[in-house]
Design a protein around this motif. Structure first.
Motif, PDB file in Angstrom:
ATOM      1  N   UNK A  33       0.863  -1.182   0.000  1.00 32.79           N
ATOM      2  CA  UNK A  33       0.000   0.000   0.000  1.00 32.79           C
ATOM      3  C   UNK A  33       0.900   1.232   0.000  1.00 32.79           C
ATOM      4  N   UNK A  34       0.578   2.193  -0.837  1.00 32.64           N
ATOM      5  CA  UNK A  34       1.335   3.443  -0.868  1.00 32.64           C
ATOM      6  C   UNK A  34       0.539   4.583  -0.254  1.00 32.64           C
ATOM      7  N   UNK A  35      -0.735   4.693  -0.610  1.00 29.63           N
ATOM      8  CA  UNK A  35      -1.543   5.813  -0.113  1.00 29.63           C
ATOM      9  C   UNK A  35      -2.937   5.347   0.259  1.00 29.63           C
ATOM     10  N   UNK A  36      -3.520   6.054   1.207  1.00 33.39           N
ATOM     11  CA  UNK A  36      -4.892   5.788   1.635  1.00 33.39           C
ATOM     12  C   UNK A  36      -5.542   7.111   2.004  1.00 33.39           C
ATOM     13  N   UNK A 121      -2.074   0.382   6.063  1.00 37.76           N
ATOM     14  CA  UNK A 121      -1.062  -0.646   6.305  1.00 37.76           C
ATOM     15  C   UNK A 121       0.065  -0.459   5.295  1.00 37.76           C
ATOM     16  N   UNK A 122       1.208  -1.042   5.599  1.00 34.60           N
ATOM     17  CA  UNK A 122       2.316  -0.983   4.653  1.00 34.60           C
ATOM     18  C   UNK A 122       2.194  -2.087   3.604  1.00 34.60           C
ATOM     19  N   UNK A 123       1.848  -3.311   4.049  1.00 31.01           N
ATOM     20  CA  UNK A 123       1.654  -4.440   3.140  1.00 31.01           C
ATOM     21  C   UNK A 123       0.372  -5.171   3.542  1.00 31.01           C
ATOM     22  N   UNK A 124      -0.317  -5.709   2.541  1.00 32.74           N
ATOM     23  CA  UNK A 124      -1.567  -6.418   2.801  1.00 32.74           C
ATOM     24  C   UNK A 124      -1.634  -7.671   1.924  1.00 32.74           C
ATOM     25  N   UNK A 125      -2.526  -8.563   2.305  1.00 27.46           N
ATOM     26  CA  UNK A 125      -2.824  -9.733   1.481  1.00 27.46           C
ATOM     27  C   UNK A 125      -4.219  -9.559   0.903  1.00 27.46           C
ATOM     28  N   UNK A 126      -4.303  -9.504  -0.414  1.00 27.17           N
ATOM     29  CA  UNK A 126      -5.595  -9.354  -1.085  1.00 27.17           C
ATOM     30  C   UNK A 126      -6.211 -10.740  -1.220  1.00 27.17           C
ATOM     31  N   UNK A 127      -7.375 -10.969  -0.613  1.00 27.03           N
ATOM     32  CA  UNK A 127      -7.962 -12.316  -0.610  1.00 27.03           C
ATOM     33  C   UNK A 127      -8.602 -12.675  -1.951  1.00 27.03           C
ATOM     34  N   UNK A 128      -8.816 -13.944  -2.138  1.00 26.69           N
ATOM     35  CA  UNK A 128      -9.347 -14.467  -3.392  1.00 26.69           C
ATOM     36  C   UNK A 128     -10.669 -13.815  -3.790  1.00 26.69           C
ATOM     37  N   UNK A 372       0.171   8.587   3.584  1.00 26.83           N
ATOM     38  CA  UNK A 372       1.206   7.780   2.933  1.00 26.83           C
ATOM     39  C   UNK A 372       1.738   6.806   3.972  1.00 26.83           C
ATOM     40  N   UNK A 373       1.519   5.529   3.722  1.00 26.80           N
ATOM     41  CA  UNK A 373       1.653   4.540   4.793  1.00 26.80           C
ATOM     42  C   UNK A 373       3.094   4.145   5.111  1.00 26.80           C
ATOM     43  N   UNK A 374       4.054   4.504   4.265  1.00 27.84           N
ATOM     44  CA  UNK A 374       5.437   4.102   4.522  1.00 27.84           C
ATOM     45  C   UNK A 374       6.276   5.217   5.141  1.00 27.84           C
ATOM     46  N   UNK A 375       5.616   6.284   5.591  1.00 27.55           N
ATOM     47  CA  UNK A 375       6.355   7.352   6.252  1.00 27.55           C
ATOM     48  C   UNK A 375       5.682   7.726   7.564  1.00 27.55           C
ATOM     49  N   UNK A 376       6.475   8.322   8.455  1.00 25.78           N
ATOM     50  CA  UNK A 376       5.925   8.973   9.643  1.00 25.78           C
ATOM     51  C   UNK A 376       5.847  10.460   9.340  1.00 25.78           C
ATOM     52  N   UNK A 377       4.677  11.015   9.503  1.00 25.55           N
ATOM     53  CA  UNK A 377       4.454  12.406   9.107  1.00 25.55           C
ATOM     54  C   UNK A 377       3.211  12.901   9.841  1.00 25.55           C
TER      55      UNK A 377
END
Length: 423
Positions: A33-36, A121-128, A372-377
């Motif tokens: 995930x990059x942005x939310x 989240x930074x990484x997720x699992x997209x379900x079937x 932006x999920x990969x930074x602290x801001x």
């Protein structure tokens, strides 16, 4: 793989945690995930906890990841989906799965109901089931934030498609706004109103001849006119007017006069306020359709509707909540062709800002809060970049980039932030 995510354990109990994701199955996809974009629906889910219709009863033991307006790129694709998706593809998610039966239930959705998928989240699992329902959507445009805003844009697209009109002597309704008709967007310069105006001005297949946008806040009206100027509307063959009804002695009469006395074919109400709904009803034209877009928090909310006109003038009302997958696809296609939803965004933040911002979202002024999920801001208004940039060189440069873009967020600003802010 480890992920960091904001998880819901109960009412107002949001926690930023790091934990291990399981190995993906052959019918799943690992994604970064990059942005939310934060949504009031997440605030409602946090506030209501297990009382919320989409939140599972066991979140205290099996917390879910919040956030449903997200975008990113695929990292690892299970064998089942390898012929359709590949690592590196940019994506958006349609969170409304519309399952009629099966193990996920009728109302389950990413961002509300799952332990391993959600936007914050930074990484997720997209379900079937997301792929099975064609809810994993490719994004081919620049940047990431436009894809995060595809879901809110799809909501206004769905609203336009849901309006309908009648034909005398026929019981078959004609769906859609009136081509070449007159449209009013009431309380229309908030984030969703701006999305609606942007969409109307850029549609190729259908457009009104007149669009009247109202509000009682002149500052917000002026900002809207800067972001979506009347000159651009004129170039598209649309007469766009921004009207402050707070300065009118008789808004209904004066709004009708602007329409040439006929009233409006399509009226959209973007605030759950009784006088605004009743104003919308009063300015409907013959066979006019009022779309009550704004979702009220009060389950007893009501307003008067003129049933004389329902009977003799064929006026009618519809309500829409969210868009479907086709609306999401349309939103992504329009953005890949140049529709920029940056006017919706007023604040930028990192993953560390999500829990506090989500639980206090109604108290934070402005439009969309982009994460932006990969930074602290810390959650920061774009309008504050210049002042805070006096002590932060990154914010100073972001302020300069935004200034070049009418004070708006942009792909350039996003790229600079992701390249220069500490991970």
């Amino acid at each position: 793989m480890k992920t960091k995510a904001v998880r819901l354990y109960g009412k107002k109990d949001l926690r930023l945690e790091e934990f291990e994701l399981p190995q993906i199955k052959e019918n799943e996809i690992l994604a970064k995930v990059v942005s939310d974009s934060l949504c009031m629906s997440s605030y409602k889910a946090s506030s209501q906890g297990t009382d919320h219709k989409r939140v599972p009863d066991d979140v205290a033991e099996n917390p879910i990841i919040i956030g449903h307006e997200f975008a990113g790129e695929l990292v690892e694709v299970g064998a089942k989906w390898a012929d359709k998706f590949k690592a590196g593809d940019k994506f958006s998610i349609q969170p409304a799965l519309y399952y009629e039966d099966g193990p996920v239930g009728v109302l389950s959705a990413p961002g509300y109901s799952y332990q391993h998928i959600g936007g914050d989240a930074t990484y997720v699992i997209i379900p079937n089931e997301v792929m099975e329902k064609n809810c994993l959507l490719a994004y081919k445009g620049e940047g990431y934030y436009p894809a995060s805003l595809a879901e809110p844009l799809s909501c206004v697209i769905g609203a336009m498609h849901a309006n309908y009109h009648t034909t005398p002597g026929s019981y078959v309704h004609k769906m859609e706004i009136v081509e070449g008709g007159k449209m009013a967007i009431l309380a229309g310069v908030g984030p969703m109103g701006l999305a609606a105006i942007n969409y109307v001005l850029r549609r190729e297949d259908r457009k009104p001849s007149l669009v009247v946008v109202t509000d009682v806040d002149q500052t917000r009206l002026d900002r809207a006119a800067t972001i979506l100027p009347i000159e651009f509307a004129q170039s598209r063959g649309i007469d766009l007017r921004y009207i402050n009804t707070g300065k009118m002695k008789n808004p209904v009469e004066e709004l009708k006069a602007i329409s040439g006395g006929t009233g409006y074919d399509d009226v959209f109400v973007f605030a759950p306020v009784k006088p605004v709904v009743e104003q919308g009803d009063a300015i409907l034209a013959f066979d006019g359709c009022l779309n009550f877009f704004a979702g009220p928090g009060d389950p007893t909310f009501s307003a008067s509707f003129n049933f004389y006109n329902v009977h003799y003038a064929y006026t009618h009302v519809v309500g829409t909540s969210g868009g479907n997958t086709a609306d999401m696809v349309e939103a992504l296609e329009m953005m890949s062709k140049g529709l920029d939803p940056a006017g919706l965004v007023t604040h930028i933040g990192g993953l560390d800002a999500v829990a506090e911002a989500t639980n206090h979202l109604p108290e934070i002024p402005g439009g969309k809060k982009l994460i932006y999920t990969h930074i602290n801001f810390p959650l920061t208004a774009i309008s504050e970049f210049e002042e805070k940039g006096k002590t932060d060189p990154v914010l100073k440069n972001l302020a300069d980039i935004c200034k070049k873009n009418k004070g708006l967020w942009s792909v350039e600003a996003e790229s600079y932030l992701l390249s220069n802010y500490s991970k």
